[in-house]
Design a protein around this motif. Structure first.
Motif, PDB file in Angstrom:
ATOM      1  N   SER A  65       0.822  -1.211   0.000  1.00 28.07           N
ATOM      2  CA  SER A  65       0.000   0.000   0.000  1.00 28.07           C
ATOM      3  C   SER A  65       0.857   1.263   0.000  1.00 28.07           C
ATOM      4  N   SER A  66       1.887   1.303   0.810  1.00 24.77           N
ATOM      5  CA  SER A  66       2.724   2.510   0.843  1.00 24.77           C
ATOM      6  C   SER A  66       3.495   2.674  -0.460  1.00 24.77           C
ATOM      7  N   GLY A  67       3.941   1.584  -1.053  1.00 29.28           N
ATOM      8  CA  GLY A  67       4.662   1.654  -2.325  1.00 29.28           C
ATOM      9  C   GLY A  67       3.778   2.154  -3.454  1.00 29.28           C
ATOM     10  N   LEU A  68       2.540   1.639  -3.526  1.00 32.99           N
ATOM     11  CA  LEU A  68       1.613   2.082  -4.564  1.00 32.99           C
ATOM     12  C   LEU A  68       1.156   3.518  -4.327  1.00 32.99           C
ATOM     13  N   ALA A  69       1.023   3.916  -3.070  1.00 33.04           N
ATOM     14  CA  ALA A  69       0.675   5.310  -2.754  1.00 33.04           C
ATOM     15  C   ALA A  69       1.800   6.235  -3.191  1.00 33.04           C
ATOM     16  N   ALA A  70       3.041   5.836  -2.920  1.00 30.04           N
ATOM     17  CA  ALA A  70       4.194   6.637  -3.331  1.00 30.04           C
ATOM     18  C   ALA A  70       4.287   6.708  -4.854  1.00 30.04           C
ATOM     19  N   LEU A  71       4.026   5.598  -5.523  1.00 27.49           N
ATOM     20  CA  LEU A  71       4.065   5.567  -6.982  1.00 27.49           C
ATOM     21  C   LEU A  71       3.016   6.501  -7.581  1.00 27.49           C
ATOM     22  N   ALA A  72       1.793   6.454  -7.078  1.00 21.65           N
ATOM     23  CA  ALA A  72       0.728   7.323  -7.587  1.00 21.65           C
ATOM     24  C   ALA A  72       1.100   8.792  -7.374  1.00 21.65           C
ATOM     25  N   THR A  73       1.644   9.105  -6.205  1.00 29.14           N
ATOM     26  CA  THR A  73       2.046  10.482  -5.907  1.00 29.14           C
ATOM     27  C   THR A  73       3.170  10.922  -6.831  1.00 29.14           C
ATOM     28  N   ALA A  74       4.130  10.046  -7.068  1.00 28.99           N
ATOM     29  CA  ALA A  74       5.249  10.364  -7.960  1.00 28.99           C
ATOM     30  C   ALA A  74       4.771  10.539  -9.407  1.00 28.99           C
ATOM     31  N   LEU A  75       3.839   9.705  -9.840  1.00 29.09           N
ATOM     32  CA  LEU A  75       3.297   9.823 -11.198  1.00 29.09           C
ATOM     33  C   LEU A  75       2.603  11.169 -11.407  1.00 29.09           C
ATOM     34  N   VAL A  76       1.832  11.579 -10.409  1.00 26.38           N
ATOM     35  CA  VAL A  76       1.129  12.861 -10.491  1.00 26.38           C
ATOM     36  C   VAL A  76       2.133  14.012 -10.549  1.00 26.38           C
ATOM     37  N   GLU A  77       3.158  13.937  -9.714  1.00 21.47           N
ATOM     38  CA  GLU A  77       4.184  14.983  -9.712  1.00 21.47           C
ATOM     39  C   GLU A  77       4.950  15.006 -11.032  1.00 21.47           C
TER      40      GLU A  77
ATOM     41  N   ILE B 210      -5.541  12.065  -5.832  1.00 22.56           N
ATOM     42  CA  ILE B 210      -4.445  11.107  -6.056  1.00 22.56           C
ATOM     43  C   ILE B 210      -4.860   9.713  -5.577  1.00 22.56           C
ATOM     44  N   SER B 211      -5.680   9.661  -4.528  1.00 22.29           N
ATOM     45  CA  SER B 211      -6.116   8.358  -4.005  1.00 22.29           C
ATOM     46  C   SER B 211      -6.878   7.554  -5.049  1.00 22.29           C
ATOM     47  N   THR B 212      -7.552   8.247  -5.989  1.00 22.15           N
ATOM     48  CA  THR B 212      -8.285   7.523  -7.030  1.00 22.15           C
ATOM     49  C   THR B 212      -7.327   6.815  -7.980  1.00 22.15           C
ATOM     50  N   ILE B 213      -6.139   7.376  -8.155  1.00 26.04           N
ATOM     51  CA  ILE B 213      -5.108   6.738  -8.991  1.00 26.04           C
ATOM     52  C   ILE B 213      -4.505   5.558  -8.239  1.00 26.04           C
ATOM     53  N   ALA B 214      -4.162   5.777  -6.974  1.00 34.66           N
ATOM     54  CA  ALA B 214      -3.569   4.715  -6.158  1.00 34.66           C
ATOM     55  C   ALA B 214      -4.526   3.532  -5.989  1.00 34.66           C
ATOM     56  N   ARG B 215      -5.826   3.823  -5.949  1.00 38.43           N
ATOM     57  CA  ARG B 215      -6.830   2.776  -5.768  1.00 38.43           C
ATOM     58  C   ARG B 215      -6.763   1.734  -6.877  1.00 38.43           C
ATOM     59  N   ARG B 216      -6.285   2.113  -8.036  1.00 35.11           N
ATOM     60  CA  ARG B 216      -6.162   1.160  -9.145  1.00 35.11           C
ATOM     61  C   ARG B 216      -5.158   0.060  -8.797  1.00 35.11           C
ATOM     62  N   GLY B 217      -4.229   0.359  -7.894  1.00 33.29           N
ATOM     63  CA  GLY B 217      -3.274  -0.645  -7.434  1.00 33.29           C
ATOM     64  C   GLY B 217      -3.817  -1.451  -6.272  1.00 33.29           C
ATOM     65  N   SER B 218      -4.387  -0.757  -5.292  1.00 34.21           N
ATOM     66  CA  SER B 218      -5.020  -1.424  -4.152  1.00 34.21           C
ATOM     67  C   SER B 218      -5.814  -0.412  -3.347  1.00 34.21           C
ATOM     68  N   THR B 219      -6.859  -0.902  -2.689  1.00 35.01           N
ATOM     69  CA  THR B 219      -7.655   0.009  -1.859  1.00 35.01           C
ATOM     70  C   THR B 219      -6.850   0.511  -0.673  1.00 35.01           C
ATOM     71  N   SER B 220      -5.948  -0.305  -0.170  1.00 40.00           N
ATOM     72  CA  SER B 220      -5.088   0.137   0.934  1.00 40.00           C
ATOM     73  C   SER B 220      -4.197   1.290   0.494  1.00 40.00           C
ATOM     74  N   ALA B 221      -3.748   1.267  -0.758  1.00 44.99           N
ATOM     75  CA  ALA B 221      -2.910   2.347  -1.278  1.00 44.99           C
ATOM     76  C   ALA B 221      -3.684   3.656  -1.324  1.00 44.99           C
ATOM     77  N   ALA B 222      -4.962   3.592  -1.671  1.00 41.03           N
ATOM     78  CA  ALA B 222      -5.786   4.806  -1.703  1.00 41.03           C
ATOM     79  C   ALA B 222      -5.847   5.446  -0.326  1.00 41.03           C
ATOM     80  N   ARG B 223      -5.981   4.626   0.711  1.00 44.68           N
ATOM     81  CA  ARG B 223      -6.016   5.160   2.077  1.00 44.68           C
ATOM     82  C   ARG B 223      -4.641   5.647   2.509  1.00 44.68           C
ATOM     83  N   ALA B 224      -3.597   5.004   2.038  1.00 42.83           N
ATOM     84  CA  ALA B 224      -2.236   5.415   2.401  1.00 42.83           C
ATOM     85  C   ALA B 224      -1.903   6.792   1.830  1.00 42.83           C
ATOM     86  N   VAL B 225      -2.473   7.152   0.694  1.00 39.89           N
ATOM     87  CA  VAL B 225      -2.225   8.468   0.098  1.00 39.89           C
ATOM     88  C   VAL B 225      -2.705   9.577   1.037  1.00 39.89           C
TER      89      VAL B 225
END
Length: 148
Positions: free
Chosen positions: A2-14, A25-40
């Motif tokens: 979750s933290s890795g996918l959250a970081a990836l989504a944030t980096a992609l947006v940047e 950004i959480s909507t992008i991370a959610r494509r990887g996992s729902t936990s990643a969306a919450r981690a964002v």
């Protein structure tokens, strides 16, 4: 993950030069996992169910408990895959029972967190953890995630 996918989504947006809020950004991370969306969104976050990005995004809750709670991490070897666990849970005879109470449980959790009720918040979290474990333990493979 979750933290890795959250970081990836944030980096992609940047990297794309987009000016998006954390819930967006959480909507992008959610494509990887729902936990990643919450981690964002971090802290105590609420991810609403929905059928599109506008409805299904994570929002950080303003919770008085946040300053009093610390996370302790432990390295535990994984021997089960998350995706397989989701499939196992859905095949359990207890799955429908879990779904029947989850929305009320989430409302109770939001209320307890909003009041800063530490005891009630963690009672609800523990109950949910046991409910989820019950569904995987009663799935076709009878998975047990802990050992004596």
């Amino acid at each position: 993950s979750s933290s890795g996918l959250a970081a990836l989504a944030t980096a992609l947006v940047e990297a794309a030069g987009l000016d998006l809020s954390r819930p967006e950004i959480s909507t992008i991370a959610r494509r990887g996992s729902t936990s990643a969306a919450r981690a964002v969104t971090g802290g105590f976050s609420d991810l609403r169910a929905g059928s599109n990005d506008a409805d299904c995004r994570s929002k950080r809750l303003d919770v008085p408990l946040e300053d009093d709670v610390r996370i302790v991490g432990a390295v535990i070897p994984a021997y089960k895959e998350t995706e397989a666990a989701h499939e196992e849970a859905a095949e359990s005879h207890m799955f429908e029972g879990r779904l029947a109470h989850v929305h009320e449980q989430l409302a109770d959790m939001r209320d307890a967190l909003g009041r800063g009720d530490f005891e009630r918040s963690f009672e609800i979290a523990e109950h949910d953890t046991l409910s989820l474990a019950a569904t995987t333990m009663t799935g076709p493979s009878g998975w047990v995630y802990w050992k004596p």
